[in-house]
Design a protein around this motif. Structure first.
Motif, PDB file in Angstrom:
ATOM      1  N   LYS A 169      -5.140  -1.408 -11.282  1.00 32.41           N
ATOM      2  CA  LYS A 169      -3.645  -1.437 -11.235  1.00 32.41           C
ATOM      3  C   LYS A 169      -2.896  -0.211 -12.087  1.00 32.41           C
ATOM      4  O   LYS A 169      -2.251   0.702 -11.564  1.00 32.41           O
ATOM      5  CB  LYS A 169      -2.844  -2.624 -11.318  1.00 32.41           C
ATOM      6  N   VAL A 170      -3.587  -0.378 -13.497  1.00 28.74           N
ATOM      7  CA  VAL A 170      -2.923   0.549 -14.292  1.00 28.74           C
ATOM      8  C   VAL A 170      -3.540   1.945 -14.333  1.00 28.74           C
ATOM      9  O   VAL A 170      -2.673   3.084 -14.464  1.00 28.74           O
ATOM     10  CB  VAL A 170      -3.492   0.136 -15.829  1.00 28.74           C
ATOM     11  N   LEU A 171      -4.915   2.161 -13.677  1.00 27.70           N
ATOM     12  CA  LEU A 171      -5.230   3.281 -13.437  1.00 27.70           C
ATOM     13  C   LEU A 171      -4.782   3.946 -11.950  1.00 27.70           C
ATOM     14  O   LEU A 171      -5.109   5.000 -11.554  1.00 27.70           O
ATOM     15  CB  LEU A 171      -6.784   3.428 -13.458  1.00 27.70           C
ATOM     16  N   ARG A 172      -3.924   3.109 -11.260  1.00 28.81           N
ATOM     17  CA  ARG A 172      -3.510   3.280  -9.930  1.00 28.81           C
ATOM     18  C   ARG A 172      -4.627   3.636  -8.899  1.00 28.81           C
ATOM     19  O   ARG A 172      -4.498   4.657  -8.255  1.00 28.81           O
ATOM     20  CB  ARG A 172      -2.340   4.622  -9.620  1.00 28.81           C
ATOM     21  N   ILE A 173      -5.690   3.058  -8.949  1.00 33.21           N
ATOM     22  CA  ILE A 173      -6.746   3.109  -8.000  1.00 33.21           C
ATOM     23  C   ILE A 173      -7.315   1.824  -7.322  1.00 33.21           C
ATOM     24  O   ILE A 173      -6.791   0.622  -7.964  1.00 33.21           O
ATOM     25  CB  ILE A 173      -8.001   3.746  -8.634  1.00 33.21           C
ATOM     26  N   LYS A 174      -7.807   1.700  -6.229  1.00 33.42           N
ATOM     27  CA  LYS A 174      -8.304   0.587  -5.739  1.00 33.42           C
ATOM     28  C   LYS A 174      -9.461  -0.125  -6.547  1.00 33.42           C
ATOM     29  O   LYS A 174     -10.286   0.763  -7.035  1.00 33.42           O
ATOM     30  CB  LYS A 174      -9.050   0.682  -4.258  1.00 33.42           C
ATOM     31  N   GLU A 175      -9.217  -1.416  -6.641  1.00 34.36           N
ATOM     32  CA  GLU A 175     -10.459  -2.041  -7.386  1.00 34.36           C
ATOM     33  C   GLU A 175     -11.773  -1.617  -7.089  1.00 34.36           C
ATOM     34  O   GLU A 175     -12.804  -1.645  -7.955  1.00 34.36           O
ATOM     35  CB  GLU A 175     -10.446  -3.659  -7.011  1.00 34.36           C
ATOM     36  N   ARG A 195      -6.529  -5.749 -13.128  1.00 35.42           N
ATOM     37  CA  ARG A 195      -5.571  -5.235 -14.115  1.00 35.42           C
ATOM     38  C   ARG A 195      -5.842  -3.767 -14.428  1.00 35.42           C
ATOM     39  O   ARG A 195      -4.945  -2.893 -14.291  1.00 35.42           O
ATOM     40  CB  ARG A 195      -5.724  -6.145 -15.441  1.00 35.42           C
TER      41      ARG A 195
END
Length: 163
Positions: free
Chosen positions: A76-82, A73
């Motif tokens: 996704k919000v930070l728009r970076i890969k896990e 989550r």
């Protein structure tokens, strides 16, 4: 004490340290049903008076567990890969949980607000567990939290008055 609606109790850290044995005895020997019944109201009362943004001790000194759904989550919000989120901000602790690399939390802003508040980890949402039975069941955690969070201190003090 001030009459201001949001205040942190004065000298609560010192008092909490002095009260650890008393709190431990309360948690071990107190009337669990009576305390459990009182928790929702005590939680509401404490958080109606204490402004977390004045304190943020939890975020400054402590790390939540970042479970897989939290990592997905937040990434996704930070728009970076896990994987990038993990590499940049997290480490595995002794119990195999992802936690922040070091305090304070990297998502804590200068004004003590959380930059990912709506998407914060589940541990952060639940902390300091003052409205659930964790407060009564996990004594070591509650005692630790009583010296980190003024709300836990306040609630334990009120539980002492229930006798």
């Amino acid at each position: 004490m001030s009459d201001h609606p949001h205040h942190i109790p004065e000298h609560w850290e010192k008092r909490s340290k002095e009260q650890q044995k008393v709190y431990k005895r309360l948690l071990e020997k107190g009337d669990k049903n009576k305390m459990l019944k009182a928790l929702p109201d005590l939680h509401e009362e404490a958080f109606s008076k204490i402004d977390c943004l004045q304190c943020a001790n939890c975020c400054k000194n402590y790390s939540p567990r970042f479970k897989n759904p939290d990592i997905k989550r937040i990434a996704k919000v930070l728009r970076i890969k896990e994987g990038d989120l993990v590499d940049k901000y997290l480490r595995l602790d002794e119990e195999g949980d992802y936690v922040t690399k070091h305090p304070p939390c990297p998502f804590l802003s200068a004004d003590n607000a959380c930059s990912i508040y709506e998407d914060r980890p589940g541990d952060c949402r639940r902390y300091p567990y003052t409205d659930e039975d964790v407060l009564l069941k996990r004594h070591t955690l509650t005692l630790k939290n009583s010296s980190i969070c003024p709300a836990v201190f306040t609630i334990l003090e009120k539980l002492l008055e229930l006798k």
